[in-house]
Motif scaffolding. Sequence first.
Motif, PDB file in Angstrom:
ATOM      1  N   GLN A 151      11.877  17.978  -4.290  1.00  0.00           N
ATOM      2  CA  GLN A 151      11.812  18.608  -5.610  1.00  0.00           C
ATOM      3  C   GLN A 151      10.958  17.761  -6.559  1.00  0.00           C
ATOM      4  OE1 GLN A 151      15.646  19.479  -7.260  1.00  0.00           O
ATOM      5  NE2 GLN A 151      14.835  20.974  -8.711  1.00  0.00           N
ATOM      6  N   GLY A 152       9.979  18.421  -7.145  1.00  0.00           N
ATOM      7  CA  GLY A 152       9.083  17.721  -8.073  1.00  0.00           C
ATOM      8  C   GLY A 152       8.012  16.893  -7.395  1.00  0.00           C
ATOM      9  N   LYS A 153       8.002  16.839  -6.065  1.00  0.00           N
ATOM     10  CA  LYS A 153       7.016  16.022  -5.336  1.00  0.00           C
ATOM     11  C   LYS A 153       6.054  16.871  -4.510  1.00  0.00           C
ATOM     12  CE  LYS A 153      10.285  12.172  -4.874  1.00  0.00           C
ATOM     13  NZ  LYS A 153      11.087  11.370  -3.922  1.00  0.00           N
ATOM     14  N   VAL A 154       6.598  17.915  -3.881  1.00  0.00           N
ATOM     15  CA  VAL A 154       5.793  18.772  -3.008  1.00  0.00           C
ATOM     16  C   VAL A 154       6.149  20.221  -3.303  1.00  0.00           C
ATOM     17  CG1 VAL A 154       5.200  19.345  -0.632  1.00  0.00           C
ATOM     18  CG2 VAL A 154       5.873  17.015  -1.199  1.00  0.00           C
ATOM     19  N   ASN A 155       5.124  21.077  -3.384  1.00  0.00           N
ATOM     20  CA  ASN A 155       5.377  22.517  -3.549  1.00  0.00           C
ATOM     21  C   ASN A 155       5.695  23.088  -2.169  1.00  0.00           C
ATOM     22  OD1 ASN A 155       5.388  25.271  -4.032  1.00  0.00           O
ATOM     23  ND2 ASN A 155       3.677  25.162  -5.497  1.00  0.00           N
ATOM     24  N   LEU A 156       6.952  22.972  -1.779  1.00  0.00           N
ATOM     25  CA  LEU A 156       7.367  23.390  -0.439  1.00  0.00           C
ATOM     26  C   LEU A 156       7.061  24.856  -0.171  1.00  0.00           C
ATOM     27  CD1 LEU A 156      10.850  21.678   0.137  1.00  0.00           C
ATOM     28  CD2 LEU A 156       8.663  21.064   1.147  1.00  0.00           C
ATOM     29  N   LEU A 157       7.332  25.691  -1.167  1.00  0.00           N
ATOM     30  CA  LEU A 157       7.172  27.137  -0.971  1.00  0.00           C
ATOM     31  C   LEU A 157       5.719  27.505  -0.687  1.00  0.00           C
ATOM     32  CD1 LEU A 157       8.816  29.741  -0.958  1.00  0.00           C
ATOM     33  CD2 LEU A 157       8.301  30.002  -3.394  1.00  0.00           C
ATOM     34  N   ALA A 158       4.817  27.000  -1.504  1.00  0.00           N
ATOM     35  CA  ALA A 158       3.384  27.310  -1.323  1.00  0.00           C
ATOM     36  C   ALA A 158       2.873  26.772   0.009  1.00  0.00           C
ATOM     37  CB  ALA A 158       2.581  26.722  -2.476  1.00  0.00           C
ATOM     38  N   GLN A 159       3.277  25.557   0.339  1.00  0.00           N
ATOM     39  CA  GLN A 159       2.801  24.949   1.581  1.00  0.00           C
ATOM     40  C   GLN A 159       3.336  25.701   2.799  1.00  0.00           C
ATOM     41  OE1 GLN A 159       3.789  20.804   2.000  1.00  0.00           O
ATOM     42  NE2 GLN A 159       2.007  20.364   3.261  1.00  0.00           N
ATOM     43  N   ASP A 193       0.820  -1.217   0.000  1.00  0.00           N
ATOM     44  CA  ASP A 193       0.000   0.000   0.000  1.00  0.00           C
ATOM     45  C   ASP A 193       0.855   1.270   0.000  1.00  0.00           C
ATOM     46  OD1 ASP A 193      -2.352  -1.500   0.104  1.00  0.00           O
ATOM     47  OD2 ASP A 193      -2.259  -1.647   2.293  1.00  0.00           O
ATOM     48  N   PHE A 194       2.153   1.126  -0.196  1.00  0.00           N
ATOM     49  CA  PHE A 194       3.071   2.270  -0.083  1.00  0.00           C
ATOM     50  C   PHE A 194       2.630   3.434  -0.968  1.00  0.00           C
ATOM     51  CE2 PHE A 194       6.656   4.704  -1.657  1.00  0.00           C
ATOM     52  CZ  PHE A 194       7.350   5.029  -0.498  1.00  0.00           C
ATOM     53  N   LYS A 195       2.381   3.175  -2.239  1.00  0.00           N
ATOM     54  CA  LYS A 195       2.045   4.244  -3.182  1.00  0.00           C
ATOM     55  C   LYS A 195       0.738   4.943  -2.806  1.00  0.00           C
ATOM     56  CE  LYS A 195       5.412   4.401  -6.103  1.00  0.00           C
ATOM     57  NZ  LYS A 195       6.187   5.654  -6.218  1.00  0.00           N
ATOM     58  N   GLY A 196      -0.153   4.191  -2.175  1.00  0.00           N
ATOM     59  CA  GLY A 196      -1.457   4.756  -1.821  1.00  0.00           C
ATOM     60  C   GLY A 196      -1.397   5.832  -0.749  1.00  0.00           C
ATOM     61  N   VAL A 197      -0.347   5.817   0.065  1.00  0.00           N
ATOM     62  CA  VAL A 197      -0.253   6.823   1.144  1.00  0.00           C
ATOM     63  C   VAL A 197       0.977   7.721   1.008  1.00  0.00           C
ATOM     64  CG1 VAL A 197      -1.504   5.396   2.799  1.00  0.00           C
ATOM     65  CG2 VAL A 197       0.969   5.232   2.679  1.00  0.00           C
ATOM     66  N   GLU A 198       1.771   7.503  -0.036  1.00  0.00           N
ATOM     67  CA  GLU A 198       3.008   8.274  -0.175  1.00  0.00           C
ATOM     68  C   GLU A 198       2.734   9.776  -0.206  1.00  0.00           C
ATOM     69  OE1 GLU A 198       7.020   8.475  -2.967  1.00  0.00           O
ATOM     70  OE2 GLU A 198       5.176   7.619  -3.789  1.00  0.00           O
ATOM     71  N   ASN A 199       1.718  10.182  -0.978  1.00  0.00           N
ATOM     72  CA  ASN A 199       1.430  11.616  -1.081  1.00  0.00           C
ATOM     73  C   ASN A 199       0.980  12.209   0.257  1.00  0.00           C
ATOM     74  OD1 ASN A 199       2.131  11.828  -3.762  1.00  0.00           O
ATOM     75  ND2 ASN A 199       0.053  11.401  -4.512  1.00  0.00           N
ATOM     76  N   GLN A 200       0.211  11.439   1.021  1.00  0.00           N
ATOM     77  CA  GLN A 200      -0.212  11.925   2.338  1.00  0.00           C
ATOM     78  C   GLN A 200       0.984  12.134   3.254  1.00  0.00           C
ATOM     79  OE1 GLN A 200      -3.506   8.915   3.089  1.00  0.00           O
ATOM     80  NE2 GLN A 200      -4.420  10.686   4.055  1.00  0.00           N
ATOM     81  N   VAL A 201       1.940  11.224   3.176  1.00  0.00           N
ATOM     82  CA  VAL A 201       3.149  11.343   4.004  1.00  0.00           C
ATOM     83  C   VAL A 201       3.972  12.554   3.561  1.00  0.00           C
ATOM     84  CG1 VAL A 201       5.298  10.216   4.676  1.00  0.00           C
ATOM     85  CG2 VAL A 201       3.197   8.877   4.536  1.00  0.00           C
ATOM     86  N   LEU A 202       4.126  12.721   2.241  1.00  0.00           N
ATOM     87  CA  LEU A 202       4.891  13.867   1.727  1.00  0.00           C
ATOM     88  C   LEU A 202       4.250  15.191   2.135  1.00  0.00           C
ATOM     89  CD1 LEU A 202       5.740  12.521  -1.850  1.00  0.00           C
ATOM     90  CD2 LEU A 202       7.402  13.079  -0.050  1.00  0.00           C
TER      91      LEU A 202
END
Length: 580
Positions: A483-491, A409-418
């Motif tokens: 980089q390329g995964k999360v918009n750090l600046l906006a967040q 299930d790794f891919k299913g929660v990766e974005n939530q973790v990021l």
Amino acid sequence: MTTLDSLENLKHPCSQQSAGELLVTMVKNAESRFEKVPEIMGVICARLSIISQPRVRQQIINTVSLFISRPKYTDIVISHLLCHPVPYDRHLAELWRTLEVELSSTTWILWRLLRKLQKCHNAPTQEKMAYVAVAATDALYEVFVGNRLQAATFRLFPQLLMTLLIQIHHSIGLTMSDVAIPSGLYAEQEMSSEVTPLCFAIQATKTLLLRTLCWQEFNIMEKNKGWTLLERKECHLQGVSLLANALLERNHLLAHKVMYLLVPLLNRGNDKHQLTSAGFFVELLQSPVARRLPSIYSLVRLKNWLHHGNSVFKFLALRGLRYLIKHQEMREGIKSLLPCIVDLLRETDEKIVLLAIQILLQLVETMDFNTLTAMMKTLFSLFGDVRPDVHRFSMTLFGASVKSVKYTDFKGVENQVLDSLVPLLLYSQDENDAVAEESRQVLTICAQFLKWKLPQEVYCKDPWYISPSEAGAVCTFFGKKCQGKVNLLAQTLTFSKNAKLPIRRAAVLFVGLLLKHMDHNELKMKGTDWIENDLRDLLGDPEPSLRIIASRALFRVHKIGAEPDPRQSGLSNLMGYLPT
């Protein structure tokens, strides 16, 4: 002259002496003439205070004892004795205390007196409390003091205890003006403001514990201010809980009797009746004996309370589930309630949210993927909650959730973790040390899930604004990894409006450092107005340190804006190669 007329004439000693002989006749007549009992009781109660001869008083007490021990007279005698002002004068108190009845009759008499009080609790809610409720409570107190019905008191202990606790709940905040006192009962007698329905209920409960040898339980209540808790509306259930735990700890046999008694009581009466009963019942679910209860009386009932309109019932349901979950064989049934428990994380009542988290922490490893991801989404919304404990423990459960994710299930929660990284990183700067430490712990769990090794600077406990080199190292690490995964600046910019100064300051500092390490050409192509607007607003912040950090970050934005446009620069270079 009738025997009643003779009994009424008791002012002189000689009359008093003949009264004893008349009583024998009266009792015999009463046996055959049922309707005479109320009249005889009326005369006895009215004249009791002027009878001074001990022998005559004893004969009168014997007469009342005889009447009350006969099942067909019991209710009549009790009703008559309850129709007198409370607190009872010393003559009526003596009568209650010194009843002389056979052992076989004691339980019946005490039960009928108790039923007088219970019927008041089962009746529809009235504007005023029934006077019988107060009078019966005071009568129970006098009976306990006299201790003549000791065997019955032990036998009926569960019923007596719960009824008196319910009476306490009904009496909170009431004065005698809130009681429906029969007309003319007090005549011109003044009622002391210290006399309240609550004081009668408390003294009866205390005396019940002492007379049934529950000294340890009494001591626990006294040492922990349990009586004060019982008396206050907002703390009543805490007092009930304290007494239930004391009984379970010191006298588990009595506690189990109370538990079985409560099974049918929980759906009776109004909210006060049910809440007191439920408050006591859930504490007893800690006992191993609770496993023997059919699920309809335990799990099913708690499930219904989870959907109750009154949030107190939801709290009690969660408390009961927390106890039942310790019994391994009950876990499977509780798992079916997981979606409902997850929904309670959105409750406004902090106690409900924290209890839900405690239960979910014990079941997180058994959750299916859909329930787990739905819960993680809700927990993420609680990061930064104004309630420090909710904030902290929502992160704890989030970390436990990440740990329990299966490899498939790794891919299913990766974005939530990021998405959780920036909040966790910024809350590691929280002014609450416990929240900051928990943020670092959960950040470590998330990094391990992503197979990252965090730089040691992440664990620095000094604020970033006084440790710029550590902050720079942290920023560089996350800038590269995300980089390329999360918009750090906006967040990160969203946290520049956080209510807490340390979080605002950390966010603005992080934005400035990100600007330093970001690809300026990419940033210019996207535009920087949205960054400038947020930073410019902070120049008016009352905190000087924040204004300075914001001005530095804004300077970096302006500096980026002043750099040549990469697209025009490329065109100029191209033009340099063309012939002139």
